[in-house]
Design an enzyme around this catalytic site. Structure first.
Site, PDB file in Angstrom:
ATOM      1  CD  GLU A   1      25.025  14.217  22.935  1.00 13.89           C
ATOM      2  OE1 GLU A   1      24.964  13.412  21.693  1.00 13.89           O
ATOM      3  OE2 GLU A   1      24.467  14.679  22.857  1.00 13.89           O
TER       4      GLU A   1
ATOM      5  CD  GLU B   1      22.018  11.305  20.737  1.00 13.34           C
ATOM      6  OE1 GLU B   1      21.993  12.282  20.102  1.00 13.34           O
ATOM      7  OE2 GLU B   1      21.529  10.083  22.100  1.00 13.34           O
TER       8      GLU B   1
END
Length: 417
Positions: free
Chosen positions: A207, A310
């Site tokens: 991320e 995710e």
């Protein structure tokens, strides 16, 4: 060779050998078999919302991440707490249960500090012993392990789960930190390449905050290219390991054609949540399901193998400290500057408080996401377990029925039609 024993020599020596990409043979048939997996969140990288007790037990509200966990405590106290956690939060029994649930992948977040702590960095080390255990346990239960570098020096996103919470990340502004990160990834690749049947993927960075602008995106794109071990000229290091790059919070269209021509063994990781914007957290049940279904077409059309690395059947940000220690939620208006959309009662915490209607919605929402994400290469749910957030827990979902014992056994197979 055990990871810990080989670490120092690999950091010093780096990587050199370069065979043809034509010999690339990953340890899983990505593209033809679907990835179905779960994350081991909160184990080797602390997150306050996953294990709030570890932070509460410090008695210090200024301890909000793993950096401050080492900075604001006596070393021996912090080390003892971490060792107790590492030994108990995830064990081989968890790997056995994950395999029994019909899953084939486990994604394991780990921080850079497990490999190399720089001067003045207060992190506590010792995680590599458990990474070794994780590889052994995955092999024992025929699971594929994804090693995910969840935190980089200087932080790539400023999130507490990067190890160091800060208003603005600095990783992308410091070439030394970028180089350190690249060295660690190359070290990991070399360490586990002989284990590629068990560790078929390395994720070089979790991320990175591409929403911070062009500098971050420019650095990230170069880092993805530098951290791969297969280059456009057809050369590579001795590796059968897939590189799983993250979309940096950009639309998938931003990455059209990136690392496609001349590369082999590159996959894209995208994370899909529906509670971190004010618009999404206010959705009703049908809107959550509709949005989940809407992702299927873009995943199906993407150039690279694409994994939703995710996601969750949770639909609110009600889990205690999900937005950071001592921070409230958008959904009930306890986050500063927000207006309540509803009550968090019965939306998180212990599943015994969940209504039949809510559990039925979570089953439908879970299935809608699975159907949609399998239009791509598959999915890895966040997360296996949490102390007090059963809406996020795969383990709890199995126990209370909103996740099937076999992930292909769907009650609502037409929900996205």
């Amino acid at each position: 060779m055990p990871l810990l024993n080989s670490l120092l020599s690999l950091v010093v020596l780096g990587l050199s050998a370069v065979p043809s990409v034509l010999s690339f043979q990953p340890g899983f048939n990505y593209g033809s078999e679907k990835v179905r997996g779960v994350n081991l969140g909160g184990w080797l990288v602390l997150e306050p919302w996953i294990t709030p007790s570890i932070f509460q037990n410090t008695g210090n509200s200024a301890i909000v991440d793993e950096w401050t966990f080492g900075e604001y405590q006596d070393y021996d106290t912090a080390l003892a707490a971490l060792q107790t956690h590492w030994n108990s939060w995830i064990t081989e029994d968890d790997f056995e249960a994950i395999a029994a649930a019909g899953l084939n992948h486990v994604r394991l977040p780990i921080g850079y500090w497990a490999f190399a702590v720089g001067p003045g960095e207060p992190y506590i080390t010792g995680q590599l012993d458990y990474l070794d255990k994780a590889i052994t346990w995955a092999s024992n239960h025929n699971l594929k392990l994804i090693i995910d570098l969840h935190g980089a020096p200087g932080s790539q996103n400023g999130f507490d789960n990067s190890g160091q919470k800060m208003p603005y990340p600095t990783w992308q502004t410091n070439q030394t930190d970028i180089d350190r990160t690249n060295d660690i990834i190359k070290t990991i690749v070399s360490m586990v390449d002989s284990e590629y049947q068990t560790v078929p993927i390395i994720a070089p960075l979790n991320e990175p905050a591409g929403y911070n602008g062009t500098q971050m995106l420019s650095v990230v794109k170069q880092y993805w290219q530098d951290s791969t071990y297969r280059y456009p000229d057809g050369s590579s290091t001795e590796s059968n390991t897939v590189e799983l790059i993250h979309d940096a919070f950009q639309d998938l269209s931003y990455w059209d054609g990136f690392m496609v021509d001349g590369y082999d063994g590159v996959a894209m990781d995208t994370h899909i949540y529906q509670m971190f914007t004010y618009q999404q957290v206010a959705y009703n049940y049908s809107q959550h399901i509709s949005e989940a279904c809407s992702h299927g077409s873009s995943l199906a059309d993407f150039d690279l193998w694409i994994i939703v690395g995710e996601w969750t059947p949770a639909s609110t940000d009600c889990a205690t400290w999900l937005n950071g220690r001592n921070t409230g939620a958008r959904y009930d208006g306890t986050l500063s500057g927000t207006t309540a959309d509803g009550s968090c009662t019965g939306k998180t915490g212990n599943a015994t408080t969940f209504s039949t209607e809510y559990k039925q919605f979570m089953r439908q929402y879970w299935e809608a996401q699975v159907i949609s994400y399998e239009k791509g290469s598959g999915w890895i749910q966040w997360t296996w377990k949490a102390e007090n957030a059963d809406d996020w827990s795969y383990q709890a979902g199995l126990e209370y029925g909103w996740i099937p014992q076999d992930p292909t056994n769907l009650e609502y197979p037409n929900i996205c039609n």
